[in-house]
Write an enzyme that holds these catalytic residues in place. Structure first.
Site, PDB file in Angstrom:
ATOM      1  N   HIS A   8      28.491 102.268  52.541  1.00 50.79           N
ATOM      2  CA  HIS A   8      28.914 101.784  51.213  1.00 50.79           C
ATOM      3  C   HIS A   8      28.844 102.947  50.215  1.00 50.79           C
ATOM      4  CE1 HIS A   8      29.031  99.526  47.478  1.00 50.79           C
ATOM      5  NE2 HIS A   8      29.512  98.520  48.174  1.00 50.79           N
TER       6      HIS A   8
ATOM      7  N   GLY B 193      32.530  96.438  40.543  1.00 51.82           N
ATOM      8  CA  GLY B 193      31.790  95.908  39.398  1.00 51.82           C
ATOM      9  C   GLY B 193      32.438  96.152  38.051  1.00 51.82           C
TER      10      GLY B 193
ATOM     11  N   LYS C  28      23.888  92.958  47.813  1.00 54.42           N
ATOM     12  CA  LYS C  28      23.246  94.203  47.339  1.00 54.42           C
ATOM     13  C   LYS C  28      21.741  93.982  47.110  1.00 54.42           C
ATOM     14  CE  LYS C  28      27.692  95.758  45.686  1.00 54.42           C
ATOM     15  NZ  LYS C  28      28.492  96.478  44.710  1.00 54.42           N
TER      16      LYS C  28
ATOM     17  N   GLU D   4      37.217 100.376  49.505  1.00 49.01           N
ATOM     18  CA  GLU D   4      36.595 100.047  48.219  1.00 49.01           C
ATOM     19  C   GLU D   4      36.713 101.230  47.259  1.00 49.01           C
ATOM     20  OE1 GLU D   4      33.472  96.664  48.471  1.00 49.01           O
ATOM     21  OE2 GLU D   4      32.463  98.567  48.759  1.00 49.01           O
TER      22      GLU D   4
ATOM     23  N   GLY E 102      31.225  91.695  46.000  1.00 49.56           N
ATOM     24  CA  GLY E 102      29.889  91.979  45.490  1.00 49.56           C
ATOM     25  C   GLY E 102      29.461  90.898  44.512  1.00 49.56           C
ATOM     26  N   GLY E 103      29.672  91.162  43.223  1.00 50.90           N
ATOM     27  CA  GLY E 103      29.184  90.303  42.140  1.00 50.90           C
ATOM     28  C   GLY E 103      29.403  88.808  42.339  1.00 50.90           C
TER      29      GLY E 103
HETATM   30  P1  13P Z   1      32.121  93.899  43.195  1.00 51.38           P
HETATM   31  O1  13P Z   1      32.814  92.741  43.887  1.00 51.38           O
HETATM   32  O2  13P Z   1      30.957  93.475  42.356  1.00 51.38           O
HETATM   33  O3  13P Z   1      33.091  94.768  42.489  1.00 51.38           O
HETATM   34  O4  13P Z   1      31.466  94.802  44.348  1.00 51.38           O
HETATM   35  C1  13P Z   1      32.232  95.205  45.418  1.00 51.38           C
HETATM   36  C2  13P Z   1      31.354  95.824  46.426  1.00 51.38           C
HETATM   37  O5  13P Z   1      30.788  96.887  46.203  1.00 51.38           O
HETATM   38  C3  13P Z   1      31.185  95.093  47.697  1.00 51.38           C
HETATM   39  O6  13P Z   1      30.575  95.902  48.652  1.00 51.38           O
END
Ligand code: 13P
Length: 256
Positions: A99, A173, A12, A167, A234-235
């Site tokens: 996304h 998150g 991100k 997703e 993500g994180g």
């Molecule tokens: P998280 O793994 O932080 O929940 O984020 C997922 C995401 O948006 C990946 O594109």
């Protein structure tokens, strides 16, 4: 033979200074030190400005690079947009499209579909995100609209190259994930839509991932019980060591 899993890290708009990028690459040097992942394809998607340096750095590490978005034209008077052709020529191989963090800014299914077609045309692998973001009454309706709009514009041959990522917005998150059964239900639903439009024979060639609060702690259950072809992270991908740990868990699970 078992299909290879796909693990994608979406960094991100992070690692926002050059020194943070430097530290991340240093951490990755240790975390991905000469690892061979015989069962997993690993993709990392940094900010566009870092694409070239990530491609060069991760070349030796069995990690390929992707972008987080692209435009639907390849060149011209489109101030501020990113050409998929440039992404490809910098050595990246994938691009995330649609996304939910972009869809909440107004990106439409039609735009996602156009971006997908152009990405395929220049030889990038599109990672199309689908999930409920609140404008539709129900999640399956939102997912089928997104997928239908793409299916109307791609050939069966091109469709096989696309990766779909489910997703759910509430899971991103938040530290919360749907049950493995719920993830599996959506995976089957996506396959059904594709099978209906094309043929059920191609369904197994298409990769469907899950994304939303994936971590080394929950990855085993997700991979073994939700019947996904991989995950979009993500994180956790911001911590090179935990990201590599997640990849290793999947790789080892598939060795058994
Ligand atoms: P998280 O793994 O932080 O929940 O984020 C997922 C995401 O948006 C990946 O594109």
């Amino acid at each position: 033979m078992q299909k290879r899993k796909i693990v994608i890290g979406n960094l991100k708009m992070n690692l926002e200074t050059v020194s943070m990028r430097k530290q991340y690459l240093k951490d990755s040097e240790n975390a991905f030190n000469k690892e061979i992942f015989e069962n997993v394809n690993v993709v990392l998607c940094p900010q566009n400005l870092y694409l070239e340096s990530f491609v060069n750095f991760f070349k030796e590490k069995n990690v390929v690079i992707g972008a987080q978005d692209c435009f639907w034209e390849t060149y011209g008077a489109h101030t501020g947009e990113i050409s998929p052709k440039t992404i490809k020529s910098l050595g990246a191989e994938y691009v995330i499209i649609g996304h939910s963090e972009r869809r909440t800014l107004g990106e439409t299914d039609e735009e996602v579909s156009k971006k997908c077609s152009t990405a395929l045309r220049v030889g990038l692998i599109p990672i199309i995100c689908v999930g409920y973001i609140g404008q539709k009454e129900d999640e399956t309706l939102a997912i089928s609209d997104s997928i239908e709009s793409i299916l109307n514009n791609v050939s069966q041959e091109d469709l096989k190259k696309i990766i779909f990522a489910y997703e759910p917005v509430w899971a991103i998150g938040s530290g919360k994930t749907p049950s493995v059964d719920d993830i599996h239900t959506v995976v089957l639903y996506i396959k059904k839509i594709i099978g209906k439009k094309f043929s059920s024979e191609i369904i197994d060639d298409i990769s469907i991932l899950y994304g939303g609060s994936v971590s080394p702690e929950n990855i085993s259950n997700i991979v073994t019980q939700a019947h996904v072809d991989g995950v979009l992270i993500g994180g956790v991908s911001l911590q090179a060591e935990r990201f590599a740990k997640t990849v290793k868990i999947i790789n080892n699970l598939l060795k058994k």
